[in-house]
Design a protein around this motif. Structure first.
Motif, PDB file in Angstrom:
ATOM      1  N   VAL A  72     -16.315 -85.060  -7.758  1.00 48.97           N
ATOM      2  CA  VAL A  72     -17.103 -85.453  -6.587  1.00 48.97           C
ATOM      3  C   VAL A  72     -18.264 -84.487  -6.397  1.00 48.97           C
TER       4      VAL A  72
ATOM      5  N   LYS B  27     -12.860 -90.947  -2.309  1.00 47.10           N
ATOM      6  CA  LYS B  27     -12.665 -90.277  -3.598  1.00 47.10           C
ATOM      7  C   LYS B  27     -12.106 -88.877  -3.379  1.00 47.10           C
TER       8      LYS B  27
ATOM      9  N   ARG C 169      -8.404 -88.925  -2.277  1.00 46.43           N
ATOM     10  CA  ARG C 169      -7.453 -89.137  -3.368  1.00 46.43           C
ATOM     11  C   ARG C 169      -7.185 -87.833  -4.118  1.00 46.43           C
TER      12      ARG C 169
ATOM     13  N   ARG D 169     -12.188 -88.773 -10.616  1.00 41.40           N
ATOM     14  CA  ARG D 169     -13.228 -89.088  -9.633  1.00 41.40           C
ATOM     15  C   ARG D 169     -12.596 -89.629  -8.370  1.00 41.40           C
TER      16      ARG D 169
END
Length: 286
Positions: free
Chosen positions: A61, A249, A252, A286
């Motif tokens: 990220v 993202k 996660r 990602r």
């Protein structure tokens, strides 16, 4: 510099302070034989994983994240002239250079797939003190960024495959607004936020008026706000793409880290951060 003091005691341990480090499971790395060195590396990696560097070290990220910083009295204090060759006096400042050498050698021994650790000297100095910032870069994410944003990075001759240290130092020692834009991209902020950030600084410089803004916060292990954060204009409403996409993202990655973190805790609750990253840093998520 909020992180200079956060690792001050660790630097004392590494750089010759008194007392032995806490008992811990040492890094299983043949190139690291010094217990202080191993403890230091685990400590800075734990700091990064518990803060926004998680989104570089366990994901992509953020192509780059800051870890910790140190301050050393090695900068030129002569504000009139900088043409002299002899700036540092070994008798007065040699200890600082020796400590920098130890830190650099420790960083050089970190061997984790797709990650580079860069110690960056800040261009600005403060009354003779030079701030040294340790950053972590995910090389594959940097290469992707240099390709996607070649219309910006290309002006410096920076292309995919460029050494991360060259990329970061090129930005640090460049024009103010180019520096801000480049760092915004490296830190994973969305394009509109980078544009706003640069224009807001420019307006402040020209008019002296601070540009009001709101902040988009992304949680970390340590706290919900204040670390992975970027500014956006007053009146703007964050959108699904890019803001929510970045948020989820990151979420996660954070959830994954929380799932595996307890498996790498020592008896004193410190983290075997190097071993965690050795097992999980690649491939990038990602």
């Amino acid at each position: 510099m909020k992180r200079t003091s956060s690792i001050f005691l660790l630097s004392l341990i590494l750089l010759g302070g008194c007392g032995a480090p806490r008992q811990a499971v040492l890094l299983q790395t043949a190139g690291m034989q010094n217990a202080y060195e191993r403890y230091f590396i685990d400590s800075i990696l734990q700091y990064g994983l518990d803060h926004e560097a998680l989104y570089t070290m366990l994901g992509s990220v953020k192509p780059m994240s800051s870890l910790v910083s140190f301050s050393f009295p090695v900068a030129n204090t002569d504000t009139v002239s900088s043409v002299k060759a002899d700036v540092v006096d070994r008798k007065q400042q040699g200890a600082s250079l020796d400590r920098l050498f130890v830190i650099q050698q420790a960083l050089n021994k970190i061997d984790l797939p797709d990650l580079r650790f860069v110690m960056l000297p800040y261009r600005a100095s403060y009354e003779g003190d030079r701030i040294m910032q340790i950053n972590v870069v995910r090389v594959s994410a940097l290469d992707s960024l240099l390709k996607v944003r070649e219309s910006f990075f290309g002006q410096f001759g920076l292309v995919p495959g460029a050494d991360p240290a060259v990329v970061v130092n090129t930005l640090e020692f460049n024009d103010r607004y180019e520096r801000l834009r480049g760092y915004g991209y490296l830190f994973g902020y969305p394009d509109y936020a980078v544009d706003f950030f640069v224009k807001a600084f420019q307006e402040d410089d020209v008019t002296g008026n601070f540009v009001e803004r709101n902040f988009f916060q992304i949680p970390t292990q340590t706290r919900e706000d204040g670390y992975f954060v970027y500014a956006y204009p007053k009146g703007h409403t964050p959108t699904v793409e890019p803001d929510s996409a970045i948020y989820y993202k990151a979420q996660r990655i954070l959830n994954r880290y929380r799932d595996i973190r307890d498996n790498y805790l020592n008896a004193d609750s410190t983290l075997q951060a190097y071993n965690l990253l050795r097992d999980h840093a690649a491939p990038a998520r990602r």
